[in-house]
Design an enzyme around this catalytic site. Structure first.
Site, PDB file in Angstrom:
ATOM      1  N   ARG A  39      -7.910  11.495  -5.950  1.00 54.02           N
ATOM      2  CA  ARG A  39      -9.149  10.868  -5.491  1.00 54.02           C
ATOM      3  C   ARG A  39     -10.315  11.858  -5.418  1.00 54.02           C
ATOM      4  O   ARG A  39     -11.479  11.462  -5.408  1.00 54.02           O
ATOM      5  CB  ARG A  39      -8.942  10.222  -4.124  1.00 54.02           C
ATOM      6  CG  ARG A  39      -8.310   8.836  -4.175  1.00 54.02           C
ATOM      7  CD  ARG A  39      -9.143   7.828  -4.957  1.00 54.02           C
ATOM      8  NE  ARG A  39     -10.506   7.741  -4.486  1.00 54.02           N
ATOM      9  CZ  ARG A  39     -10.912   6.957  -3.504  1.00 54.02           C
ATOM     10  NH1 ARG A  39     -10.034   6.173  -2.887  1.00 54.02           N
ATOM     11  NH2 ARG A  39     -12.179   6.918  -3.144  1.00 54.02           N
ATOM     12  N   ASP A  49      -6.954  -3.184  -7.571  1.00 50.27           N
ATOM     13  CA  ASP A  49      -7.598  -3.841  -6.437  1.00 50.27           C
ATOM     14  C   ASP A  49      -7.777  -5.309  -6.776  1.00 50.27           C
ATOM     15  O   ASP A  49      -7.918  -5.671  -7.955  1.00 50.27           O
ATOM     16  CB  ASP A  49      -8.959  -3.209  -6.143  1.00 50.27           C
ATOM     17  CG  ASP A  49      -9.542  -3.708  -4.828  1.00 50.27           C
ATOM     18  OD1 ASP A  49      -9.160  -3.161  -3.773  1.00 50.27           O
ATOM     19  OD2 ASP A  49     -10.343  -4.653  -4.854  1.00 50.27           O
ATOM     20  N   ARG A  86      -3.595   6.936   0.480  1.00 45.73           N
ATOM     21  CA  ARG A  86      -4.179   8.152   1.043  1.00 45.73           C
ATOM     22  C   ARG A  86      -3.227   8.978   1.906  1.00 45.73           C
ATOM     23  O   ARG A  86      -3.541  10.124   2.248  1.00 45.73           O
ATOM     24  CB  ARG A  86      -5.433   7.791   1.844  1.00 45.73           C
ATOM     25  CG  ARG A  86      -6.610   7.382   0.976  1.00 45.73           C
ATOM     26  CD  ARG A  86      -7.757   6.842   1.807  1.00 45.73           C
ATOM     27  NE  ARG A  86      -7.408   5.552   2.413  1.00 45.73           N
ATOM     28  CZ  ARG A  86      -8.162   4.932   3.304  1.00 45.73           C
ATOM     29  NH1 ARG A  86      -9.279   5.489   3.728  1.00 45.73           N
ATOM     30  NH2 ARG A  86      -7.797   3.755   3.782  1.00 45.73           N
ATOM     31  N   ARG A 102       0.834  -1.211   0.000  1.00 47.65           N
ATOM     32  CA  ARG A 102       0.000   0.000   0.000  1.00 47.65           C
ATOM     33  C   ARG A 102       0.864   1.255   0.000  1.00 47.65           C
ATOM     34  O   ARG A 102       0.518   2.266   0.634  1.00 47.65           O
ATOM     35  CB  ARG A 102      -0.956   0.021   1.197  1.00 47.65           C
ATOM     36  CG  ARG A 102      -2.005  -1.086   1.160  1.00 47.65           C
ATOM     37  CD  ARG A 102      -2.950  -0.992   2.334  1.00 47.65           C
ATOM     38  NE  ARG A 102      -3.870  -2.124   2.383  1.00 47.65           N
ATOM     39  CZ  ARG A 102      -4.558  -2.483   3.454  1.00 47.65           C
ATOM     40  NH1 ARG A 102      -4.430  -1.801   4.576  1.00 47.65           N
ATOM     41  NH2 ARG A 102      -5.374  -3.520   3.419  1.00 47.65           N
ATOM     42  N   TYR A 147     -14.472 -13.111   0.280  1.00 47.86           N
ATOM     43  CA  TYR A 147     -15.321 -11.951   0.007  1.00 47.86           C
ATOM     44  C   TYR A 147     -16.598 -12.366  -0.716  1.00 47.86           C
ATOM     45  O   TYR A 147     -17.694 -11.863  -0.427  1.00 47.86           O
ATOM     46  CB  TYR A 147     -14.568 -10.927  -0.835  1.00 47.86           C
ATOM     47  CG  TYR A 147     -13.519 -10.149  -0.072  1.00 47.86           C
ATOM     48  CD1 TYR A 147     -13.892  -9.205   0.887  1.00 47.86           C
ATOM     49  CD2 TYR A 147     -12.164 -10.339  -0.317  1.00 47.86           C
ATOM     50  CE1 TYR A 147     -12.939  -8.483   1.585  1.00 47.86           C
ATOM     51  CE2 TYR A 147     -11.201  -9.621   0.371  1.00 47.86           C
ATOM     52  CZ  TYR A 147     -11.588  -8.697   1.329  1.00 47.86           C
ATOM     53  OH  TYR A 147     -10.640  -7.980   2.027  1.00 47.86           O
TER      54      TYR A 147
END
Length: 344
Positions: free
Chosen positions: A40, A76, A31, A27, A151
């Site tokens: 974003r 992703d 952010r 990562r 998921y």
């Protein structure tokens, strides 16, 4: 590709001699970066990947700002599932959420097969673009069948994976069919990334640590053996990641994969005790990125001292960078690891 290509990461993955310990962070694009936050404001998470030039910029940012030794494609693990028509959304602060969880084989029997060139041309265009722009290796990636299945069955993130395990135990034939389906998708997706220019690929099996060693052997290992055996036929380096999966390292060591990840719950002594022969990456606790700089460097130094002269070591976190981390902290850590390991 630049003539000044930095291949220290690839050499470490292959357990070859390196001039210093290579660094990259899971990562590492995200952010905590002001540039990413600005992007974003204009694009959703999934929209970024549909614009190759923007996605390439986001992927390059950590290399340009931090000086890390590898880039990892910004995407992703749900990307190939969405391309197959499966309804999934990334909910801020939650993660992937699916509106129709799997409850039987009928729920996935009619899925269309993934054709990366047709269904995900924007991802492959991004890889091709980065192959020309980067002076460090590009890591492509995909989600592992178990983690994707968790998921798909839970409908989103889970704390205990009860629904997934119940499906695995109660519907063994349908579970095998789901694993085979997801394995084929994963292979097609990763091979396409490799053909487009990714020099390494990482498989994220983030939640497989929820399984016992016995269950991993029975329900997961055959699938991962198939995937890594096929990937071995390419020239790409392969990496395998999960969180809280130290008890599975001995099983992972049997797979034809180049690099195993280990987190802060597993020590270097554990690697030696388990006779792990692969290259490894890890295992700094990401929470230490909020510690005072001297404490962070003390912990990083201790890790480097402990790993000693072990061939095939890549400095990384036990999990991913989170939004509260300061960019200057990661830059200082990268410089420290490079400098201290050169001295050693």
């Amino acid at each position: 590709m630049s003539l000044l290509f930095n291949d220290v990461f690839l050499k470490a993955c292959r357990r070859e001699a390196v001039p210093y310990t290579p660094v990259w962070y899971m990562r590492q694009a995200g952010r905590y970066q002001a540039e990413y936050r600005a992007i974003r404001e204009r694009y959703s998470f999934f929209e970024i990947s549909h614009h190759p030039e923007i996605c390439a910029e986001v992927t390059r940012l950590p290399v340009e700002k931090l000086g890390v030794d590898a880039a990892i494609l910004f995407a992703d693990i749900m990307t190939p599932l969405k391309a197959r028509g499966i309804k999934v959304e990334i909910v801020e602060g939650v993660g992937p959420v699916l509106s129709h969880p799997i409850r039987s084989g009928a729920d996935f029997a009619q899925w269309k097969q993934l054709d990366p060139a047709h269904d995900l041309p924007f991802v492959l265009d991004t890889v091709e673009l980065l192959h020309q722009q980067l002076n460090v290796p590009l890591i492509g990636f995909a989600g592992a069948p178990f983690t994707l299945a968790s998921y798909l069955i839970e409908g989103g993130p889970s704390k205990n994976y009860h629904q997934t395990k119940a499906f695995m135990y109660a519907h063994s034939e349908e579970w095998t069919a789901l694993m085979e389906d997801l394995a084929e998708m994963t292979l097609n997706y990763l091979k396409a990334q490799i053909r487009a220019g990714a020099q390494a690929v990482q498989i994220f099996d983030s939640w497989v640590g929820a399984l016992s060693e016995e269950d991993y052997q029975v329900y997961i290992a055959p699938t991962m053996l198939k995937i890594f055996t096929e990937l071995k036929k390419t020239k790409a380096v392969t990496l395998y990641f999960a969180a809280g999966a130290g008890h599975l390292l001995k099983e992972w060591n049997k797979l034809p994969v180049d690099v195993l990840s280990f987190d802060w719950r597993t020590s270097v002594n554990d690697l030696n005790r388990l006779e792990i022969t692969k290259a490894v990456q890890g295992n700094l606790d990401p929470a230490l990125l909020l510690a005072p700089q001297d404490e962070l460097e003390t912990r990083a130094k201790a890790l480097l001292d402990h790993i000693g002269g072990r061939p095939g070591y890549i400095f990384n976190l036990g999990h991913g960078v989170f939004p509260e981390v300061k960019e200057e902290t990661l830059l200082a850590l990268t410089n420290f690891v490079h400098g201290y390991s050169k001295e050693k």
